[in-house]
Design an enzyme around this catalytic site. Sequence first.
Site, short mmCIF file in Angstrom:
data_model
loop_
_atom_site.label_atom_id
_atom_site.label_comp_id
_atom_site.label_asym_id
_atom_site.label_seq_id
_atom_site.Cartn_x
_atom_site.Cartn_y
_atom_site.Cartn_z
CD GLU A 27 -2.89 1.00 2.46
OE1 GLU A 27 -2.91 -0.06 3.13
OE2 GLU A 27 -3.71 1.92 2.60
CG ASN A 72 -7.79 2.11 5.51
OD1 ASN A 72 -8.64 1.31 5.17
ND2 ASN A 72 -7.30 2.16 6.74
CG ASN A 172 -9.47 -1.21 1.66
OD1 ASN A 172 -9.13 -2.38 1.73
ND2 ASN A 172 -9.28 -0.35 2.66
CD GLU A 173 -10.34 -2.65 6.01
OE1 GLU A 173 -10.23 -1.59 6.62
OE2 GLU A 173 -9.68 -3.68 6.30
CE1 TYR A 244 -3.55 -6.71 8.74
CE2 TYR A 244 -5.77 -5.79 8.74
CZ TYR A 244 -4.55 -5.98 8.11
OH TYR A 244 -4.32 -5.46 6.87
CD GLU A 292 -6.27 -4.93 4.24
OE1 GLU A 292 -6.06 -4.66 5.44
OE2 GLU A 292 -6.75 -4.11 3.43
CD GLN A 352 0.08 -2.80 3.70
OE1 GLN A 352 0.93 -2.22 3.03
NE2 GLN A 352 -1.04 -2.18 4.09
O1 AHR Z 1 -3.15 -3.04 6.00
C1 AHR Z 1 -3.33 -1.88 6.72
C2 AHR Z 1 -4.76 -1.35 6.65
O2 AHR Z 1 -5.61 -2.22 7.32
C3 AHR Z 1 -5.35 -1.24 5.27
O3 AHR Z 1 -5.07 -0.05 4.64
C4 AHR Z 1 -6.83 -1.33 5.54
O4 AHR Z 1 -7.53 -1.88 4.46
C5 AHR Z 1 -6.93 -2.14 6.81
O5 AHR Z 1 -7.75 -1.55 7.72
#
Ligand code: AHR
Length: 501
Positions: A27, A72, A172-173, A244, A292, A352
Amino acid sequence: MKQAKMVLDRDYRISRIDDRIFGSFIEHLGRAVYGGIYEPGHPLADEMGFRTDVMDAVKKLGVPLIRYPGGNFVSGFHWEDSVGPVEQRPKRLDLAWFTTETNEVGLHEFARWAEKAGSEIMYAVNLGTRGPEQARDIVEYANHKGNSRLSDLRIKNGCRDPLGIKLWCLGNEMDGPWQMGQKTAYEYGRVANEAAKMMKWVDPSIELVACGSSSSEMPSFGDWELTMLNECYDSIDYVSLHRYYANPTGDTAGFLARTMDMDDFIKSVAAICDAVKGKKHSKKQVNLSFDEWNVWYHSREQDEEIWKREKWDRALPLLEDIYNFEDALLVGSMLITLLRNADRVKIACLAQLVNVIAPIMTRNGGGCWAQTIYYPFMHASKYGRGTALLAVTDSPRYDCSDYEGVPILDAAATQADDGSVTVFCVNRDLEESCLLDLDLRSFAPMKMQEHIMLHHDDVHAVNTEEKPNEVVPTTMPVEAVTDGQVQVKLPPLSWNVLRFG
Ligand code: AHR
């Protein structure tokens, strides 16, 4: 010593594994691009300014797919800023990460880098502050052969052949309040459907990923998927999952059980896709893109401090999690979970790749080293291709804060196209080794070729530039396979790769 059993049968298969589950993510965030893959003036930079030491580390991971340019970031991004002469590209405030984006590295440069890395691009379009028109424009720019305004602009910008980007994320999200242009599920479903139609009219060969909930912990999880899929099921190919995990309280046993949650998440989203399929009398199966996934929590307080001091600077050192040994074990278990769900998860991206919650770290002007989580990813990517086998296991179990009956043996098995078999396993037991009784009797006679093992006595041990080899894999003695039976000792808290051929 504890004991566990696993039976593998060559006829019991879960699915062909899509290579794209070994994808990753870069990103325009922090030092992922500027100071990560790209650092002109670094002694190891190539003629384009890309760091060759980073490229070597990426290549060793074998990453077939890289999601780009966000995250994001993409929800406020104007793709047109990232093409054309570099000196004419605008500098813009990035409201996702409170930095300044200079656009020095743009679409053409990243495509060149990805090609060198041997990776396809999974390109995310902005459905936050922008809409279907800009989404179809970038498909025309990137993929149309020529003789139209945008494809001719690409050619003028130095790229005669189409970039041929096959996989696209529809935003995204979009459920998150932190997202520029957050939408309700219905609003998003409508926009995603219209963008998808137009993008596929420009290039019918592309595949599209619609945004699922940004995490299974969102209050709208489930309803979001149902509502948005109701609007766009027929136009899209995959639904995204993001997750995550963290261990803020130092509860290792509970932390290592988090893949129970990941497994539930995958099964729930697959069930919702199938419910919509049934309701629509559709013949199409929508699969999953876990685009992700990782551990993320070590750097959050540090990031708050950075924003207090240096908001709007370029390439702030954000999300620079330093991963310890137990993080590597969970990442190993997350890979095992993806392999066990290979029938539905066709795409996955470790989030990432460089510096930002990443397996690879760099210092500006300095070295490049592998974090602990680099190793399980490298092993799975190298040995986990081919077919996912159904690993029938019987293991002692433990109870922890969030789960009851967590198996101490977490395992997946794969068969490569050359017939060789690999078993990936984590022994989650904090104190005891586990003797794994492995039954391979239905396969042609096999020898154990290698036992790779990752363990450290301190769950908090990390790799640094000064001590890059603190947590690295070792090899264990191989055991004899007799009549398809073999017993392998798995040390407490260890990641293991057992290779048979
Ligand atoms: O990977 C970091 C961030 O986590 C990304 O930009 C977003 O999509 C997620 O919230």
